[in-house]
Every structure is written in structure tokens, then in C-alpha cells.
Design a protein around this motif. Structure first.
Motif, PDB file in Angstrom:
ATOM      1  N   SER A  16      44.202   9.909  21.621  1.00 54.60           N
ATOM      2  CA  SER A  16      43.039   9.035  21.560  1.00 54.60           C
ATOM      3  C   SER A  16      43.278   7.804  22.422  1.00 54.60           C
ATOM      4  N   LYS A  17      42.219   7.323  23.030  1.00 54.17           N
ATOM      5  CA  LYS A  17      42.269   6.053  23.749  1.00 54.17           C
ATOM      6  C   LYS A  17      41.938   4.895  22.814  1.00 54.17           C
ATOM      7  N   ILE A  18      41.537   5.222  21.564  1.00 60.44           N
ATOM      8  CA  ILE A  18      41.045   4.208  20.627  1.00 60.44           C
ATOM      9  C   ILE A  18      42.138   3.701  19.695  1.00 60.44           C
ATOM     10  N   SER A  19      42.804   4.629  18.948  1.00 65.06           N
ATOM     11  CA  SER A  19      43.755   4.200  17.934  1.00 65.06           C
ATOM     12  C   SER A  19      44.608   5.371  17.446  1.00 65.06           C
ATOM     13  N   ILE A  20      45.654   5.023  16.689  1.00 61.92           N
ATOM     14  CA  ILE A  20      46.487   6.048  16.052  1.00 61.92           C
ATOM     15  C   ILE A  20      45.641   6.857  15.075  1.00 61.92           C
ATOM     16  N   GLU A  21      44.835   6.178  14.277  1.00 55.63           N
ATOM     17  CA  GLU A  21      44.000   6.866  13.289  1.00 55.63           C
ATOM     18  C   GLU A  21      43.048   7.855  13.956  1.00 55.63           C
ATOM     19  N   ASP A  22      42.487   7.472  15.083  1.00 56.63           N
ATOM     20  CA  ASP A  22      41.582   8.369  15.805  1.00 56.63           C
ATOM     21  C   ASP A  22      42.343   9.570  16.353  1.00 56.63           C
ATOM     22  N   ALA A  23      43.575   9.358  16.814  1.00 54.10           N
ATOM     23  CA  ALA A  23      44.391  10.475  17.306  1.00 54.10           C
ATOM     24  C   ALA A  23      44.668  11.477  16.188  1.00 54.10           C
ATOM     25  N   VAL A  24      44.973  10.970  14.984  1.00 53.85           N
ATOM     26  CA  VAL A  24      45.164  11.847  13.823  1.00 53.85           C
ATOM     27  C   VAL A  24      43.866  12.599  13.548  1.00 53.85           C
ATOM     28  N   GLY A  25      42.765  11.885  13.548  1.00 55.73           N
ATOM     29  CA  GLY A  25      41.461  12.505  13.296  1.00 55.73           C
ATOM     30  C   GLY A  25      41.133  13.596  14.293  1.00 55.73           C
ATOM     31  N   GLN A  26      41.487  13.393  15.552  1.00 57.98           N
ATOM     32  CA  GLN A  26      41.233  14.407  16.581  1.00 57.98           C
ATOM     33  C   GLN A  26      42.043  15.680  16.310  1.00 57.98           C
ATOM     34  N   ALA A  27      43.299  15.513  15.911  1.00 53.19           N
ATOM     35  CA  ALA A  27      44.141  16.673  15.603  1.00 53.19           C
ATOM     36  C   ALA A  27      43.610  17.427  14.391  1.00 53.19           C
ATOM     37  N   VAL A  28      43.228  16.693  13.345  1.00 54.57           N
ATOM     38  CA  VAL A  28      42.711  17.324  12.123  1.00 54.57           C
ATOM     39  C   VAL A  28      41.376  18.022  12.411  1.00 54.57           C
ATOM     40  N   LYS A  29      40.530  17.378  13.182  1.00 52.80           N
ATOM     41  CA  LYS A  29      39.222  17.959  13.531  1.00 52.80           C
ATOM     42  C   LYS A  29      39.402  19.292  14.252  1.00 52.80           C
ATOM     43  N   ARG A  30      40.341  19.339  15.177  1.00 52.32           N
ATOM     44  CA  ARG A  30      40.615  20.568  15.915  1.00 52.32           C
ATOM     45  C   ARG A  30      41.123  21.660  14.971  1.00 52.32           C
ATOM     46  N   ALA A  31      42.047  21.298  14.079  1.00 46.70           N
ATOM     47  CA  ALA A  31      42.609  22.270  13.136  1.00 46.70           C
ATOM     48  C   ALA A  31      41.530  22.805  12.196  1.00 46.70           C
ATOM     49  N   ALA A  32      40.624  21.935  11.757  1.00 49.62           N
ATOM     50  CA  ALA A  32      39.593  22.325  10.795  1.00 49.62           C
ATOM     51  C   ALA A  32      38.619  23.356  11.365  1.00 49.62           C
ATOM     52  N   LYS A  33      38.561  23.484  12.688  1.00 50.53           N
ATOM     53  CA  LYS A  33      37.675  24.474  13.307  1.00 50.53           C
ATOM     54  C   LYS A  33      38.164  25.901  13.047  1.00 50.53           C
ATOM     55  N   THR A  34      39.473  26.072  12.871  1.00 49.45           N
ATOM     56  CA  THR A  34      40.022  27.422  12.727  1.00 49.45           C
ATOM     57  C   THR A  34      40.798  27.648  11.434  1.00 49.45           C
ATOM     58  N   ILE A  35      41.100  26.582  10.704  1.00 48.14           N
ATOM     59  CA  ILE A  35      41.907  26.720   9.486  1.00 48.14           C
ATOM     60  C   ILE A  35      41.117  26.185   8.295  1.00 48.14           C
ATOM     61  N   LYS A  36      41.009  27.009   7.264  1.00 46.33           N
ATOM     62  CA  LYS A  36      40.311  26.593   6.050  1.00 46.33           C
ATOM     63  C   LYS A  36      41.305  25.999   5.061  1.00 46.33           C
ATOM     64  N   ARG A  37      40.802  25.213   4.152  1.00 44.59           N
ATOM     65  CA  ARG A  37      41.572  24.635   3.050  1.00 44.59           C
ATOM     66  C   ARG A  37      42.705  23.709   3.503  1.00 44.59           C
ATOM     67  N   LEU A  38      42.451  22.890   4.511  1.00 42.90           N
ATOM     68  CA  LEU A  38      43.433  21.867   4.883  1.00 42.90           C
ATOM     69  C   LEU A  38      43.628  20.948   3.692  1.00 42.90           C
ATOM     70  N   SER A  39      44.880  20.652   3.360  1.00 44.05           N
ATOM     71  CA  SER A  39      45.152  19.875   2.155  1.00 44.05           C
ATOM     72  C   SER A  39      45.737  18.503   2.418  1.00 44.05           C
ATOM     73  N   TRP A  40      46.625  18.371   3.400  1.00 40.90           N
ATOM     74  CA  TRP A  40      47.297  17.095   3.627  1.00 40.90           C
ATOM     75  C   TRP A  40      47.866  17.062   5.032  1.00 40.90           C
ATOM     76  N   PHE A  41      48.253  15.871   5.474  1.00 39.20           N
ATOM     77  CA  PHE A  41      48.950  15.741   6.758  1.00 39.20           C
ATOM     78  C   PHE A  41      50.046  14.701   6.635  1.00 39.20           C
TER      79      PHE A  41
END
Length: 65
Positions: free
Chosen positions: A11-36
Motif C-alpha cells: 500500500s502507498k497509504i499505510s500498514i493497515e491498508d497493506a494488511v487489508g489488501q492482503a486479506v481482501k485478496r485472500a478472501a476472494k478465494t478462501i472461505k472462513r478466514l479467521s485471523w491474521f
């Protein structure tokens, strides 16, 4: 049971946004994400300013029996 995978988000914005980008990508193909868990944080600089955040995370999710 649970399974873990490692992902990297950027992310060019923040650490939190970078985490969000990774989780968003994972959520497209993986169900039941629980924690990071953030396991590594890096970034690039240009002229004394942060240009890019890069965060590596472990994501846990439930696996069907």
C-alpha cells in the motif's frame, strides 16, 4: 482444523491498508478466514519519505473435514 498461509500486501497509504489488501485478496478465494498475524513489515523510501508499505501476514482459516 485450521490451515495457515503467508501473504504479502502492499500500500502507498499505510500498514493497515497493506494488511487489508492482503486479506481482501485472500478472501476472494478462501472461505472462513479467521485471523491474521503480521510477521514482517517493510517499506521503500524516496527523498526521505515513505513511498510504499509492504506487510507479510499469516492468515488462518478453517479447513473442512
Amino acid at each position: 482444523g485450521y490451515k495457515l498461509i503467508e501473504l504479502t500486501g502492499t500500500s502507498k497509504i499505510s500498514i493497515e491498508d497493506a494488511v487489508g489488501q492482503a486479506v481482501k485478496r485472500a478472501a476472494k478465494t478462501i472461505k472462513r478466514l479467521s485471523w491474521f498475524q503480521v510477521i514482517d513489515t517493510r517499506g521503500s523510501l524516496d527523498k526521505g519519505k515513505v513511498q510504499l508499505w509492504q506487510v507479510t501476514i499469516k492468515v488462518g482459516f478453517a479447513v473442512e473435514n
